[in-house]
Design an enzyme around this catalytic site. Structure first.
Site, PDB file in Angstrom:
ATOM      1  N   CYS A   1      58.173 -47.932  24.855  1.00 56.43           N
ATOM      2  CA  CYS A   1      56.609 -48.081  24.884  1.00 56.43           C
ATOM      3  C   CYS A   1      56.093 -48.675  23.977  1.00 56.43           C
ATOM      4  CB  CYS A   1      56.374 -46.756  25.458  1.00 56.43           C
ATOM      5  SG  CYS A   1      54.484 -46.979  26.371  1.00 56.43           S
TER       6      CYS A   1
ATOM      7  N   GLU B   1      63.205 -41.278  29.668  1.00 53.37           N
ATOM      8  CA  GLU B   1      63.164 -39.766  29.713  1.00 53.37           C
ATOM      9  C   GLU B   1      62.605 -39.113  30.721  1.00 53.37           C
ATOM     10  OE1 GLU B   1      59.060 -40.109  28.466  1.00 53.37           O
ATOM     11  OE2 GLU B   1      60.945 -41.318  28.075  1.00 53.37           O
TER      12      GLU B   1
ATOM     13  N   HIS C   1      59.349 -45.305  30.518  1.00 51.88           N
ATOM     14  CA  HIS C   1      59.484 -44.019  29.568  1.00 51.88           C
ATOM     15  C   HIS C   1      61.041 -43.296  30.428  1.00 51.88           C
ATOM     16  CE1 HIS C   1      56.503 -42.829  27.040  1.00 51.88           C
ATOM     17  NE2 HIS C   1      55.892 -43.610  27.586  1.00 51.88           N
TER      18      HIS C   1
END
Length: 371
Positions: free
Chosen positions: A257, A345, A343
């Site tokens: 990001c 994760e 993202h």
């Protein structure tokens, strides 16, 4: 269970448009950049994500608060959003494992919000007009007075915020089975990013915003991670200088990001503010290296310049957004450095992209063998 009463509230946009509804959270006034998230779940993770610092979030899902809150579902130590806008706000929750209501959570943190407005109409309006600042108040219904207060809220364009959410002191996170040492430059890192590193054998030392390359290098890391974070990447210049130095020593590096945007800038590629940004759990991205597509979790209002990427012989585009063709991933040719705008994760969200953490580990393994 404690009963909560609501009062009238008003939302005023920067262009003068306003909506009336009911209060949620603390009675008060708040403001920031308005944005919308299209995720159907994971509101606690969203509210505690440091990348949302300075922003007022609209949730497009109809019901918020219905499953309460619990400590395991936070991405930082604090609620980071400036305010919440939603359609139906649940003061009661039904999940047995929850430790409290979202209302109590907001009251304790001092978060102001508004509900019982037509969020579909509002999101369509913002999607058409573009991002702008807003103000919410449950203290006054005077729209003209709120318009004057709204003028004092700074634009996100040109605003450096990573230093506001970064850790103030470095700290260590042990790995489940220590294999590598990873220096994390904290621009607003999410806890589940760190969890994905430590679960893969990466002992992490998290460094504050503004930490120099020499200070991180003195720890002797095997690789560097540049985190997500809020604000305008163009003015996050300290991090950009550090990334340039990491590239010079050709140590494995992974950015997510804000980290992706900083890596691009360190290679002479500018960033720009998007019309709306990408925020949600359902954004399709194509991996140009494998040809496979993945559904991703995203939260960003800036992007890297596609023309500048195309004209840079040292940078390869690895991922693109299938909705608007924006750049979602890059890698630096002849250097062990890569990044993604989204993202992996995915907390909350799908786990299609967790392989990126494995690629980072592979880079460090290769670098160790060659050193």
């Amino acid at each position: 269970m404690k009963l909560h009463t609501t009062t009238d509230a008003v939302l005023v946009l920067e262009d003068g448009t306003f909506f009336r509804g009911k209060s949620l959270g603390k009675i008060g006034t708040t403001g920031g950049e308005i944005c919308f998230n299209t995720g159907m779940t994971g509101y606690q993770e969203i509210f505690t994500d440091p990348s949302y610092y300075g922003q007022v979030v609209i949730t497009t899902v109809a019901h918020v608060g219905n499953y309460g809150v619990q400590p395991e579902e936070v991405e930082s130590n604090n609620i980071q959003i400036k305010g919440l806008i939603c359609k139906e706000f649940s003061h009661h929750f039904s999940r047995k494992t929850a430790e409290g209501s979202l209302q109590e959570y907001f009251e304790k943190a001092g978060v102001v919000g508004i509900c019982e407005i037509d969020t579909r109409e509002l999101v369509r309006y913002i999607r058409d007009k573009g991002v702008m600042n807003c103000i919410i108040s449950s203290e006054t219904a005077d729209v003209e007075a709120l318009k004057e207060q709204l003028k004092q809220i700074p634009s996100m364009d040109g605003l450096e915020l990573s230093s506001k959410v970064s850790t103030t002191t470095e700290y260590d996170l042990p790995a489940t089975e220590k294999r590598f040492k990873v220096a994390v430059l904290d621009l607003g890192v999410k806890r589940n990013i760190l969890n994905n590193l430590t679960s893969r054998g990466c002992e992490c030392r998290v460094f504050p915003y503004g930490t120099t390359f020499d200070e991180m290098e003195a720890w002797g890391p095997d690789g560097y991670f540049i985190s997500n974070g809020p604000g305008d990447p163009a003015v996050t210049t300290q991090a950009e200088k550090t990334v340039e130095q990491i590239l010079n020593v050709e140590r494995p590096m992974f950015g997510i990001c804000m980290g992706h945007q900083i890596l691009a800038q360190a290679n002479g590629i500018p960033t720009y503010k998007m019309h709306n940004g990408h925020r949600g759990l359902n954004h399709p991205v194509k991996n140009l290296v494998t040809g496979r597509s993945e559904i991703t979790s995203q939260n960003h209002g800036f992007a890297v310049d596609p023309e500048a990427v195309k004209n840079n012989p040292n940078v390869e585009v690895t991922h693109i957004n299938l909705n608007d063709n924006t750049i979602e991933g890059i890698r630096i040719k002849n250097k062990p450095a890569f990044s993604v705008q989204y993202h992996p994760e995915s907390s909350p969200g799908p786990h299609d992209s967790e392989y990126l953490f494995d690629l980072f580990v592979e880079l460090m393994e290769k670098d160790k063998k060659n050193s």
